[in-house]
Motif scaffolding. Structure first.
Motif, mmCIF file in Angstrom:
data_model
loop_
_atom_site.group_PDB
_atom_site.id
_atom_site.type_symbol
_atom_site.label_atom_id
_atom_site.label_comp_id
_atom_site.label_asym_id
_atom_site.label_seq_id
_atom_site.Cartn_x
_atom_site.Cartn_y
_atom_site.Cartn_z
ATOM 1 N N LEU A 175 1.591 -6.067 -6.284
ATOM 2 C CA LEU A 175 0.505 -5.162 -6.666
ATOM 3 C C LEU A 175 0.516 -4.025 -5.656
ATOM 4 O O LEU A 175 0.425 -4.252 -4.445
ATOM 5 N N ILE A 176 0.655 -2.802 -6.139
ATOM 6 C CA ILE A 176 0.748 -1.626 -5.266
ATOM 7 C C ILE A 176 -0.579 -0.872 -5.321
ATOM 8 O O ILE A 176 -1.008 -0.428 -6.393
ATOM 9 N N ILE A 177 -1.227 -0.774 -4.190
ATOM 10 C CA ILE A 177 -2.520 -0.094 -4.096
ATOM 11 C C ILE A 177 -2.301 1.316 -3.549
ATOM 12 O O ILE A 177 -1.644 1.497 -2.528
ATOM 13 N N LEU A 178 -2.869 2.300 -4.222
ATOM 14 C CA LEU A 178 -2.736 3.690 -3.788
ATOM 15 C C LEU A 178 -3.923 4.047 -2.907
ATOM 16 O O LEU A 178 -4.989 4.422 -3.395
ATOM 17 N N GLY A 179 -3.756 3.906 -1.609
ATOM 18 C CA GLY A 179 -4.833 4.171 -0.659
ATOM 19 C C GLY A 179 -4.889 3.092 0.394
ATOM 20 O O GLY A 179 -4.196 2.068 0.317
ATOM 21 N N LYS A 227 0.837 -1.198 0.000
ATOM 22 C CA LYS A 227 0.000 0.000 0.000
ATOM 23 C C LYS A 227 0.873 1.250 0.000
ATOM 24 O O LYS A 227 1.933 1.281 0.640
ATOM 25 N N ALA A 228 0.411 2.255 -0.731
ATOM 26 C CA ALA A 228 1.102 3.543 -0.782
ATOM 27 C C ALA A 228 0.076 4.652 -0.607
ATOM 28 O O ALA A 228 -1.140 4.407 -0.673
ATOM 29 N N GLN A 229 0.545 5.863 -0.378
ATOM 30 C CA GLN A 229 -0.370 6.990 -0.225
ATOM 31 C C GLN A 229 -1.139 7.210 -1.519
ATOM 32 O O GLN A 229 -0.629 6.987 -2.620
ATOM 33 N N GLU A 230 -2.366 7.660 -1.373
ATOM 34 C CA GLU A 230 -3.260 7.811 -2.526
ATOM 35 C C GLU A 230 -2.704 8.757 -3.576
ATOM 36 O O GLU A 230 -2.952 8.598 -4.765
ATOM 37 N N THR A 231 -1.925 9.759 -3.140
ATOM 38 C CA THR A 231 -1.397 10.761 -4.070
ATOM 39 C C THR A 231 0.034 10.471 -4.509
ATOM 40 O O THR A 231 0.652 11.284 -5.207
ATOM 41 N N ALA A 232 0.570 9.307 -4.132
ATOM 42 C CA ALA A 232 1.971 8.997 -4.430
ATOM 43 C C ALA A 232 2.200 8.839 -5.935
ATOM 44 O O ALA A 232 1.370 8.279 -6.658
#
Length: 444
Positions: A332-336, A310-315
Motif C-alpha cells: 500500500l503506497i501512501i502519498l504523504g 510512503k511517497a511524496q504527496e505530489t508523486a
C-alpha cells in the motif's frame, strides 16, 4: 460452523472417554483413550465450565500444566499430532469454555482448538527442555520438491475460486464482452468502471476472469492488466473480492472502526513491547485503521515497510515506479507523511496497479487485502501475521485448514540447518493475540 451446546463437566473416572482399552502400547491410539483429569482442576475452572463460561487465563494455564503432567505418564514427549487429539477432545466437550472465538464470542477461528494445541505443545517442550532422552528424531524424507503446487493456498477462504461456466454463457461470448470492456477503458479510462454496463460485463465474465487468473503457470500481473484493465480499478477489485469470498469489503472498513478501538485500548492498557509503546507515544490524530495496523505490526515485530510505503504527496505513477523500491508482493503506497487522510495506490510486482478514489487509509487497506485473494497471492513473510490477523478479525475469513502465508524457512533447533517451516492452520502468534483480545473484552 457453530459448535453444539456443551454438557456439564464429568468429574468422575467413569467418563465415556475412560481408558479401559488404554493398555495398548500404540502411540497412535493412546491419546484417543486418554482421560482428562477434570477432578484435579481448580474448583473455579470446574465451576466455569459447568456454567458454560470462559475460565480465567490463570485457571486455563493451570489446566494445561495438569494435562501435560498426565500426558507425560503415557508419553514423555507427546507429538503435536497427539496433543491435537487431546485439544480436539476438550473443544468437543466444552466449546463455549475453551474454543477459539473472535471477540464477538460467536465466530469460531479455524478449527477452534489452535490456541489450546499451541499451549499444550509449548508446555510439553518446556518441561522437556534439556531432556535429550525425550527428544524426537524427525524421519528422513526423500528429495521432495519444496515448491508449493497450485491449489490449497490459492483457493484458501474462497467460495467461487473457479466456478462452472454459466449455462447462458459461452467462452466466445465472454471474450466479446472482455473486448468491449477494453474498448470502454481505452475511451474513458478508469472512469469506465462507474458505468452500469461495466458492472454487468464484469459479473457476466467472472468465469473467464478466474480461468485466466488460475492458469498454470500463474500469469504476470502486467499480463492480467493488459487483458482486464478495468479489473484493477478500486471498485472492481472490491466487487471481484466479494464474488470470490462472499465478504463485502465495506464490512472490513466497519470492522476496523468497531474492533479497532478495542485493539487500541488493549495495547494502551497492556503494551506488549517497546515498539508498541513507541507507536502509542508518537502517533498523532490518525485514522483508527492506520493506528491499528501500526500497532499490530509493532506487536508482531514486523516492519511497516514490508506492507506500507510512503511517497511524496505530489508523486505520479511514473514517479513512484521510477523512484520507489517496490517489491514483488503487494504494498500500500501512501502519498504523504501521514498514513491517514491521504491519497493512496497499490503496487504489485514493481508497478502501480490501482489508484485509490477515497483518500482514506481503510479503503486503501481493503483494496490491498483484496489483491491477495483476487490474484492468488501469498502473504509476504514480513507482514504475514498482520495480514492473517486482518483476515480473521476484520474480514471474518476463518477456514479450518490452510494458510495464505508462505511457509518460509527457519533454522532447525535440532540440526542447526535451514528447513521449511511446518504448515499450521492458524499462526500461533495471531491466535494468541486474538485470544487475549477476547479475554480483555470479557474483562479477565
Amino acid at each position: 460452523p457453530q459448535c453444539s451446546t456443551p454438557v456439564c463437566p464429568v468429574i468422575s473416572s467413569s467418563s465415556p472417554l475412560s481408558s479401559s482399552s488404554s493398555t495398548s502400547s500404540s502411540s497412535i491410539t493412546w491419546p484417543k483413550s486418554f482421560v482428562i483429569p477434570w477432578e484435579k482442576m481448580p474448583s473455579s475452572l470446574q465451576l466455569a465450565i459447568g456454567k458454560e463460561r470462559r475460565p480465567s487465563p490463570a485457571d486455563r494455564r493451570q489446566m494445561i500444566r495438569i494435562i501435560v503432567d498426565e500426558l507425560r505418564k503415557s508419553e514423555a514427549n507427546p507429538t503435536r499430532s497427539q496433543c491435537k487429539v487431546i485439544a480436539h477432545s476438550i473443544i468437543q466437550q466444552y466449546p463455549k469454555s475453551f474454543a477459539d472465538y473472535l471477540d464477538d464470542g460467536k465466530t469460531m477461528m479455524g478449527t477452534g482448538y489452535e490456541s489450546l494445541l499451541t499451549q499444550l505443545k509449548v508446555r510439553v517442550e518446556h518441561v522437556n527442555r534439556g531432556n535429550t532422552l525425550a527428544k524426537r528424531r524427525a524421519p528422513k524424507c526423500g528429495n521432495e520438491s519444496l515448491t508449493p503446487k497450485r491449489g490449497p493456498v490459492d483457493s484458501y477462504g474462497c467460495l467461487q475460486w473457479q466456478p462452472e461456466i454459466p449455462p447462458e454463457e459461452t467462452e466466445a461470448g465472454m471474450e466479446e464482452k472482455r473486448l468491449r470492456m477494453a474498448e470502454l477503458h481505452s475511451e474513458f479510462g478508469s472512469a469506465a468502471a462507474d458505468k452500469a454496463e461495466v458492472d454487468y460485463l464484469l459479473k457476466s465474465t467472472y468465469y473467464l476472469q478466474r480461468r485466466m487468473i488460475n492458469a498454470e503457470p500463474a500469469p504476470a500481473i502486467k499480463d492480467l492488466r493488459a487483458q482486464w484493465p478495468l479489473l484493477f480499478v478500486q471498485k472492481s477489485l472490491y466487487s471481484h473480492f466479494e464474488l470470490l469470498t462472499g465478504v463485502p469489503t465495506r464490512k472490513m472498513e466497519q470492522a476496523v472502526e468497531e474492533r479497532g478501538r478495542l485493539i487500541v485500548n488493549y495495547f494502551r492498557t497492556k503494551p506488549t513491547n517497546d515498539l508498541v509503546k513507541k507507536v502509542l507515544g508518537t502517533h498523532g490524530e490518525e485514522e483508527v485503521a492506520a493506528l491499528v495496523v501500526e500497532l499490530l505490526m509493532a506487536h508482531f515485530k514486523e516492519k511497516t515497510e514490508d506492507l506500507i510505503l510512503k511517497a511524496q504527496e505530489t508523486a505520479s505513477v511514473v514517479d513512484i515506479e521510477r523512484t520507489l523500491d517496490m517489491a514483488e508482493s503487494p504494498r500500500l503506497i501512501i502519498l504523504g507523511e501521514r498514513l491517514g487522510g491521504q491519497k493512496w495506490m497499490v503496487g504489485i510486482e514493481g508497478q502501480v496497479i490501482c489508484e485509490g478514489v477515497q483518500p482514506t487509509f481503510s479503503s486503501g487497506l481493503a483494496a490491498l487485502f483484496a489483491c491477495y485473494y483476487n490474484f492468488n497471492l501469498q502473504y509476504q513473510e514480513g507482514a504475514a501475521c498482520t495480514l492473517e490477523f486482518m483476515q480473521r478479525n476484520f474480514f471474518r475469513i476463518n477456514p479450518e485448514r490452510g494458510s495464505k502465508a508462505g511457509r518460509g524457512k527457519v533454522i532447525s533447533k535440532r540440526t542447526g540447518q535451514l528447513v521449511q517451516k511446518k504448515a499450521l492452520a492458524i499462526n500461533p502468534h495471531v491466535c494468541s493475540l486474538m485470544r487475549k483480545l477476547a479475554e480483555f473484552e470479557w474483562d479477565f
